[in-house]
Design an enzyme around this catalytic site. Structure first.
Site: not given
Lengths: 135, 475
Positions: B202, B398, B205
């Site tokens: 996780h 994903h 950014e």
């Protein structure tokens, strides 16, 4: 004795012991080792854990998930474990300390113990208790 | 992957023909290169999912598929509401883990001189890493409202803008959540975790749009080369993990009474119409709302920090996608529209152009599909394509997907060296854990560009833009 084993996305934890109790306790140390080095954690505070399940493999997952839960809600990491399994009942004490990212150099939290590569078995004269944990 | 396990059907389609207890075919979408690197276990897991009752059309895997638990990560499977099952393993422990990308109204030059300050400010305001706690404290009744209301609850509580909701799947609130099906343990585990990023893969950014592939779609999404974006990758935290843990066990233990034969215990499932299935649906949807609220709270925190730092900054939500879910959707099957329970485990919904569920700004070009890469190599924004519906119930990849275990990664890299080499490339990393950085080293992941290209070539979604990382706060 404990060790980690390969899983592409995550990590497998394996406890090996002379007895089932010891294998469960070592699997718990392997679980902590996913998060940080168990040797860095001072076992200063005890937490009691009780679980019941007539399937030893499900009991292993229950035990590890109970530790994951206690770590999350208490903000602790455990490094010493004593496990007693009698029939379908597990009674255990886990000793640990408040989690401190800098002091313990924590890498990652564990979301849950899974049924992937789950095994509790006696091999020659040793007990093995293992599963993959999701991080 | 051993080529004998699949039959090639075109450049990016690999078939696992129905055999044994399989009820449908398996299909893996990937390039030949990605297939070569894919674990044999993916084929086994695609086959196992194909044996589940009520599965419709096929058991699918996306180009970033890798060996997961029960379902492959990157697995997609849809089930008939009458005959089908719902699987806690098919959703995963991190319910509604997903990516949210925000526009900032800034370009690279605007922040070039202040990257260090931004990195410190974000590291300060976003709680991340093992044992981190959020600033949001909830009593049990407040938590129930959150679990029923999702991001809508968060906006009502003052976290973020009303407009954010239109650009969140389900308009920010998953219908059908039943907080009473969420255990006290799960709620207890979440008490201090709202508004936290978590750990592992996780991140938060700050990114720069490096390259635009599809000008029309980029225009619709409001992005241009050089723009600064912010992406958040996280999920439902402890609450989702606890729901997953508890229901996995309940489903394993109740499977025999429903006559379910599980090829792998991790595939634990229950008939959709059964009490356990219905209970899981209520709890899992609460988990989705927890994740949507969590990303909304994080949005508010970073918006406050960013807009204080730079007077030009105007943080607007581009889109929010979840990639660990089971949702009820209408899909065309054999020429007829059918209501299905679609599991996406490490796969993103990817609605094509014209879908009525999309915000009007995006309807002509398709749904933004947000693909997280690594802190060294960048990320992609794709758009749902016309063909994805027929291929895999409007689904796409994903992320990059790991190609190396965490343990192997720590043998290859040291955290400090990774941080230093990325800083040399102009990427600032902030994390409380150097071991965590080593485990997440860019080299431990597949090439996200190859995954995005294969996703486009397979017709699942088309590339819109490539994003380069500038600042990364790692959990």
């Amino acid at each position: 004795m404990w060790e980690h084993f390969h899983h592409q996305a995550d990590i497998g934890v394996r406890g090996i012991g002379e007895t089932l109790d010891e294998a469960f306790a070592e699997a718990a140390r392997a679980l902590t080792a996913v998060i940080c080095s168990p040797d860095k954690v001072d076992p200063r505070q005890a937490v009691e854990i009780r679980r019941q399940c007539d399937d030893m493999e499900l009991l292993l997952v229950d035990w590890l998930n109970a530790l994951i839960y206690e770590m999350a809600v208490r903000g602790m990491i455990f490094s010493r474990f004593e496990v007693h399994i009698k029939g379908d009942a597990l009674t255990a004490t886990a000793w640990g300390d408040k989690a401190d990212p800098e002091l313990h150099e924590t890498a990652v939290e564990v979301k849950g113990a899974t049924y992937t590569q789950l095994k509790v078995a006696q091999k020659e004269d040793k007990w093995i208790a293992q599963c993959v944990v999701d991080v | 992957m051993d080529r004998k396990l699949v039959k090639q059907r075109g450049d990016t389609t690999w078939l696992i023909e129905r055999s044994g207890k399989m009820r449908v075919d398996g299909v893996i979408y990937a390039s030949a290169d990605l297939m070569a690197g894919m674990d044999d276990k993916v084929a086994e897991q695609v086959r196992n999912v194909a044996t589940l009752p009520g599965i419709v059309k096929g058991s699918f895997a996306m180009p970033d598929a890798h060996w997961g638990y029960g379902f492959a990560i990157g697995g997609v499977a849809a089930f008939d509401p009458e005959e089908g099952v719902i699987s806690a393993g098919g959703v995963g422990f991190d319910i509604s883990c997903g990516v949210r990308t925000l526009r900032t109204a800034l370009v690279a030059d605007d922040i070039a001189h202040m990257k260090g300050d931004i990195a410190e400010a974000l590291f300060e305001c976003i709680p991340a890493g093992v044992g981190s706690t959020g600033k949001v404290r909830l009593q049990k009744t407040g938590l129930d409202d959150l679990l029923a209301g999702g991001a809508v609850w968060a906006v009502d509580e003052g976290y973020g803008l009303r407009e954010d909701l239109r650009f969140t799947e389900e308009d920010g609130r998953m219908a059908g959540a039943d907080p009473s099906q969420v255990s006290d343990h799960a709620k207890e585990r979440q008490k201090n975790e709202m508004g936290t990023l978590g750990s592992g893969n996780h991140y938060l950014e700050v990114q720069q749009v490096l390259e635009v592939y599809d000008a029309a779609a980029a225009e619709a999404f409001g992005i241009h080369e050089g723009d600064i974006l912010i992406s958040i990758h996280c999920g439902s935290r402890g609450l989702g993990h606890q729901i997953g843990t508890e229901f996995l066990k309940r489903m394993v233990q109740t499977a025999p009474q429903y006559g379910l034969e599980l090829p792998d215990r991790e595939l634990a499932c229950s008939p959709i119409k059964s009490p356990v299935g219905q209970s899981y649906l209520g709890a899992m949807r609460s988990g989705i709302n927890c994740a949507l609220a969590n990303r909304q709270i994080l949005t508010h925190l970073l918006r406050e920090a960013f807009e204080t730092l730079h007077r030009k900054a105007d943080i607007r939500l581009l889109y929010d996608v979840s990639h660990n879910t089971c949702k009820v959707e209408e899909h065309a099957v054999d020429g007829r529209s059918k209501r299905l329970f679609v599991h996406r485990k490490g796969a993103t919904r990817a609605w094509g152009p014209g879908h009525p569920g999309l915000p009007k700004e995006y309807r002509a070009v398709g749904q933004p599909v947000l693909i997280g890469g690594t802190m060294g190599t960048g990320s992609f924004i794709l758009a749902g394509s016309e063909t994805s519906e027929a291929l895999a119930f409007s689904s796409a990849c994903h992320g990059a997907g790991r190609n190396m275990s965490r343990r192997e990664a720590t043998k290859h890299w040291r955290g400090r060296d990774v941080v230093k080499s990325l800083e040399h490339k102009g990427i600032l990393i902030r994390s409380r854990s150097m071991r965590g950085i080593a485990e997440e080293a860019p080299g431990a992941y597949k090439d996200v560009a190859a995954v995005a290209e294969a996703t486009e070539n397979a017709g699942l979604a088309r590339r819109v833009a490539r994003l380069a990382p500038l600042i990364c706060v790692k959990g």
